[in-house]
Motif scaffolding. Structure first.
Motif, PDB file in Angstrom:
ATOM      1  N   ILE A  82     -13.700  -1.357  23.831  1.00  0.00           N
ATOM      2  CA  ILE A  82     -13.541  -2.272  22.700  1.00  0.00           C
ATOM      3  C   ILE A  82     -14.881  -2.700  22.116  1.00  0.00           C
ATOM      4  N   GLY A  83     -15.859  -2.998  22.982  1.00  0.00           N
ATOM      5  CA  GLY A  83     -17.058  -3.716  22.575  1.00  0.00           C
ATOM      6  C   GLY A  83     -17.828  -3.113  21.425  1.00  0.00           C
ATOM      7  N   THR A  84     -18.331  -1.892  21.593  1.00  0.00           N
ATOM      8  CA  THR A  84     -19.203  -1.313  20.569  1.00  0.00           C
ATOM      9  C   THR A  84     -18.505  -1.145  19.217  1.00  0.00           C
ATOM     10  N   PRO A  85     -17.283  -0.558  19.148  1.00  0.00           N
ATOM     11  CA  PRO A  85     -16.624  -0.473  17.835  1.00  0.00           C
ATOM     12  C   PRO A  85     -16.392  -1.839  17.197  1.00  0.00           C
ATOM     13  N   LEU A  86     -16.046  -2.841  18.020  1.00  0.00           N
ATOM     14  CA  LEU A  86     -15.820  -4.183  17.492  1.00  0.00           C
ATOM     15  C   LEU A  86     -17.092  -4.744  16.872  1.00  0.00           C
ATOM     16  N   PHE A  87     -18.213  -4.624  17.579  1.00  0.00           N
ATOM     17  CA  PHE A  87     -19.451  -5.224  17.095  1.00  0.00           C
ATOM     18  C   PHE A  87     -19.999  -4.482  15.884  1.00  0.00           C
ATOM     19  N   VAL A  88     -19.816  -3.167  15.849  1.00  0.00           N
ATOM     20  CA  VAL A  88     -20.227  -2.408  14.665  1.00  0.00           C
ATOM     21  C   VAL A  88     -19.446  -2.883  13.443  1.00  0.00           C
ATOM     22  N   ALA A  89     -18.136  -3.110  13.620  1.00  0.00           N
ATOM     23  CA  ALA A  89     -17.311  -3.595  12.508  1.00  0.00           C
ATOM     24  C   ALA A  89     -17.732  -5.002  12.084  1.00  0.00           C
ATOM     25  N   VAL A  90     -18.059  -5.855  13.063  1.00  0.00           N
ATOM     26  CA  VAL A  90     -18.487  -7.222  12.747  1.00  0.00           C
ATOM     27  C   VAL A  90     -19.781  -7.210  11.946  1.00  0.00           C
ATOM     28  N   ILE A  91     -20.721  -6.365  12.349  1.00  0.00           N
ATOM     29  CA  ILE A  91     -21.992  -6.260  11.614  1.00  0.00           C
ATOM     30  C   ILE A  91     -21.750  -5.792  10.188  1.00  0.00           C
ATOM     31  N   ALA A  92     -20.868  -4.806  10.027  1.00  0.00           N
ATOM     32  CA  ALA A  92     -20.569  -4.298   8.689  1.00  0.00           C
ATOM     33  C   ALA A  92     -19.925  -5.369   7.814  1.00  0.00           C
ATOM     34  N   PHE A  93     -19.141  -6.229   8.439  1.00  0.00           N
ATOM     35  CA  PHE A  93     -18.413  -7.253   7.684  1.00  0.00           C
ATOM     36  C   PHE A  93     -19.264  -8.479   7.407  1.00  0.00           C
ATOM     37  N   GLY A  94     -19.971  -8.964   8.440  1.00  0.00           N
ATOM     38  CA  GLY A  94     -20.668 -10.245   8.284  1.00  0.00           C
ATOM     39  C   GLY A  94     -22.139 -10.241   8.623  1.00  0.00           C
ATOM     40  N   GLY A  95     -22.680  -9.104   9.046  1.00  0.00           N
ATOM     41  CA  GLY A  95     -24.103  -9.037   9.331  1.00  0.00           C
ATOM     42  C   GLY A  95     -24.492  -9.651  10.669  1.00  0.00           C
ATOM     43  N   TYR A  96     -25.788  -9.923  10.796  1.00  0.00           N
ATOM     44  CA  TYR A  96     -26.357 -10.388  12.056  1.00  0.00           C
ATOM     45  C   TYR A  96     -25.740 -11.693  12.531  1.00  0.00           C
ATOM     46  N   GLY A  97     -25.607 -12.655  11.627  1.00  0.00           N
ATOM     47  CA  GLY A  97     -25.069 -13.958  12.024  1.00  0.00           C
ATOM     48  C   GLY A  97     -23.665 -13.852  12.584  1.00  0.00           C
ATOM     49  N   ALA A  98     -22.835 -13.035  11.961  1.00  0.00           N
ATOM     50  CA  ALA A  98     -21.474 -12.862  12.453  1.00  0.00           C
ATOM     51  C   ALA A  98     -21.470 -12.228  13.838  1.00  0.00           C
ATOM     52  N   LEU A  99     -22.394 -11.291  14.071  1.00  0.00           N
ATOM     53  CA  LEU A  99     -22.481 -10.668  15.390  1.00  0.00           C
ATOM     54  C   LEU A  99     -22.830 -11.696  16.455  1.00  0.00           C
ATOM     55  N   MET A 100     -23.842 -12.511  16.199  1.00  0.00           N
ATOM     56  CA  MET A 100     -24.270 -13.510  17.185  1.00  0.00           C
ATOM     57  C   MET A 100     -23.143 -14.487  17.497  1.00  0.00           C
ATOM     58  N   LEU A 101     -22.458 -14.962  16.483  1.00  0.00           N
ATOM     59  CA  LEU A 101     -21.385 -15.932  16.695  1.00  0.00           C
ATOM     60  C   LEU A 101     -20.188 -15.296  17.402  1.00  0.00           C
ATOM     61  N   THR A 102     -19.902 -14.029  17.088  1.00  0.00           N
ATOM     62  CA  THR A 102     -18.793 -13.341  17.743  1.00  0.00           C
ATOM     63  C   THR A 102     -19.057 -13.175  19.229  1.00  0.00           C
ATOM     64  N   VAL A 103     -20.260 -12.730  19.582  1.00  0.00           N
ATOM     65  CA  VAL A 103     -20.594 -12.551  21.002  1.00  0.00           C
ATOM     66  C   VAL A 103     -20.588 -13.901  21.718  1.00  0.00           C
ATOM     67  N   ALA A 104     -21.148 -14.923  21.078  1.00  0.00           N
ATOM     68  CA  ALA A 104     -21.144 -16.257  21.684  1.00  0.00           C
ATOM     69  C   ALA A 104     -19.721 -16.728  21.947  1.00  0.00           C
ATOM     70  N   LEU A 105     -18.827 -16.487  20.983  1.00  0.00           N
ATOM     71  CA  LEU A 105     -17.440 -16.888  21.154  1.00  0.00           C
ATOM     72  C   LEU A 105     -16.778 -16.137  22.305  1.00  0.00           C
ATOM     73  N   LEU A 106     -17.016 -14.835  22.389  1.00  0.00           N
ATOM     74  CA  LEU A 106     -16.429 -14.043  23.469  1.00  0.00           C
ATOM     75  C   LEU A 106     -16.919 -14.514  24.839  1.00  0.00           C
ATOM     76  N   LEU A 107     -18.206 -14.804  24.952  1.00  0.00           N
ATOM     77  CA  LEU A 107     -18.744 -15.269  26.228  1.00  0.00           C
ATOM     78  C   LEU A 107     -18.200 -16.650  26.583  1.00  0.00           C
ATOM     79  N   PHE A 108     -18.074 -17.506  25.598  1.00  0.00           N
ATOM     80  CA  PHE A 108     -17.481 -18.822  25.844  1.00  0.00           C
ATOM     81  C   PHE A 108     -16.028 -18.677  26.291  1.00  0.00           C
ATOM     82  N   CYS A 109     -15.308 -17.746  25.659  1.00  0.00           N
ATOM     83  CA  CYS A 109     -13.911 -17.508  26.043  1.00  0.00           C
ATOM     84  C   CYS A 109     -13.814 -17.018  27.485  1.00  0.00           C
ATOM     85  N   GLY A 110     -14.815 -16.252  27.938  1.00  0.00           N
ATOM     86  CA  GLY A 110     -14.820 -15.820  29.329  1.00  0.00           C
ATOM     87  C   GLY A 110     -14.831 -16.996  30.276  1.00  0.00           C
ATOM     88  N   ALA A 111     -15.646 -18.016  29.980  1.00  0.00           N
ATOM     89  CA  ALA A 111     -15.687 -19.213  30.808  1.00  0.00           C
ATOM     90  C   ALA A 111     -14.374 -19.985  30.728  1.00  0.00           C
TER      91      ALA A 111
END
Length: 394
Positions: A347-376
């Motif tokens: 899932i990871g790489t295709p998801l992040f590539v799509a996020v970058i295409a849609f929202g750029g760097y900021g969207a990538l950082m926030l998406t990863v932060a959200l996923l890691l927070f969801c892990g906790a």
């Protein structure tokens, strides 16, 4: 020379860990040579991507089932047979098969990979005792990072000198040697009695039984979020780091992750439960991503992210025996982790590539932060379920 500590056979622990390195190389030997594969198969186009992901296909579908069959087939037999099967597939790959047959060997290699990653940590948990168990499983958790480092430092020069097929041949030889050594070394290691083979018609119910248990599911649930982020972040982050320090930062991140797992993570596991260490790692990682959002490409934030990943790595494996006392339950939990890991990697790489295409760097950082927070958060939710289960049992 390594000595046993409190009855822990460290020589055997490290031999089994070496088997994990061989299993990780089943991914790594393709990942580190991916730019060379079109030279072997010049007419397959985008389908070359399946050379990496096809190993994980069976893991997504049969990860949990693998745990059930390993406990029935036997941990020692599974580990040795999986190594031999992996060696055979690498031998065939070194023959430069047609691409379709090559992909078939990669899928069969997925069976080998599953066998190792399910049987090996269970055997390590059996061999290690007391506080040493957390350290042993922390060592196990480094097998991917160490393998990718070895392949970068030694495998890539081998490929530059002799070609990709030579790397496949060396991998086959290493897997075969490990199979022989472990076949001899594991003969006198006491292991639990084998269980009955599961009824194939009952497999859906068996999956449900595992995933209904907050004890067996917890390590896998966190592992899904970790694997979704770890390799994918290392893949998509480099272009956003200054070119003058990019290679140094990306090379240091896996090493920092391993170092933190082996030192701070191991010390924490002697004091607090593995799940708490995993949550700590997720929250540190989420904070690091917000740091990177505010200060794009900052090298210290990258190191903080790697440190968070390191805590999640070792503690996730250590949580399996902490939450599951019986070896068969540990095997099922490790199978669930294998399934979750393969799914996360897919899932990871295709998801992040799509996020970058849609929202750029900021969207990538926030998406990863959200996923890691969801892990906790997921771990906290499952901990609440375990407390309810424990209360209902009285």
């Amino acid at each position: 020379m390594l000595q046993q500590e409190r009855g822990t056979n460290w020589v055997m622990v490290l031999l089994i860990w070496a088997a994990g390195l061989g299993a990780a190389a089943q991914y790594g030997k393709i990942a580190v040579t991916f730019d060379r594969l079109p030279q072997l198969y010049p007419n397959v186009g985008a389908a070359i991507g399946w050379a990496v992901s096809s190993v994980g296909v069976l893991g997504i579908v049969f990860g949990v089932v693998a745990g059930l069959f390993v406990s029935a087939f036997g941990y020692r037999r599974t580990l040795v047979c999986a190594l031999l099967l992996g060696s055979l597939m690498s031998v065939l790959q070194a023959l430069h098969l047609p691409f379709g047959l090559f992909l078939l060997t990669r899928m069969v290699e997925g069976i080998s990979h599953l066998g190792v990653v399910v049987a090996a940590p269970t055997l390590m948990a059996i061999l290690a005792h007391g506080p040493a168990r957390g350290l042993a499983l922390t060592i196990w958790s480094t097998f991917f990072g160490v393998t990718f480092a070895i392949l970068s430092w030694a495998g890539r020069p081998l490929v530059d000198a002799y070609g990709v097929l030579a790397l496949f041949g060396v991998h086959a030889a290493i897997m075969a040697v490990l199979a022989v050594i472990l076949h001899l070394a594991l003969r006198d290691v006491p292991v639990p009695a084998r269980t009955r083979y599961p009824d194939l018609s009952a497999l859906p119910a068996l999956h449900l039984n595992i995933y209904r248990s907050p004890y067996k599911t917890a390590p896998a649930a966190g592992w899904l979020f970790y694997t979704c982020c770890f390799v994918a972040v290392l893949t998509v982050l480099p272009p956003f780091i200054d070119e003058s320090i990019r290679l140094h930062v990306m090379g240091a991140m896996p090493l920092v992750s391993i170092a933190v797992s082996m030192t701070i993570g191991a010390l924490l596991l002697r004091q607090i439960p593995g799940v708490a260490v995993v949550q700590m790692g997720f929250l540190i990682g989420a904070a690091a991503m917000l740091w990177l959002w505010a200060m794009p490409g900052h090298w210290l934030a990258c190191m903080a992210l790697a440190a968070g990943f390191g805590l999640v790595q070792g503690a996730s494996f250590a949580a399996v025996p902490q939450l599951n006392d019986i070896a068969a339950a540990q095997s099922e939990a490790n199978g669930a982790m294998a399934q979750a890991g393969n799914l996360g990697n897919a899932i990871g790489t295709p998801l992040f590539v799509a996020v970058i295409a849609f929202g750029g760097y900021g969207a990538l950082m926030l998406t990863v932060a959200l996923l890691l927070f969801c892990g906790a958060v997921v771990h906290q939710s499952l901990a609440s379920q375990r407390r309810r289960w424990a209360a209902d049992s009285f």
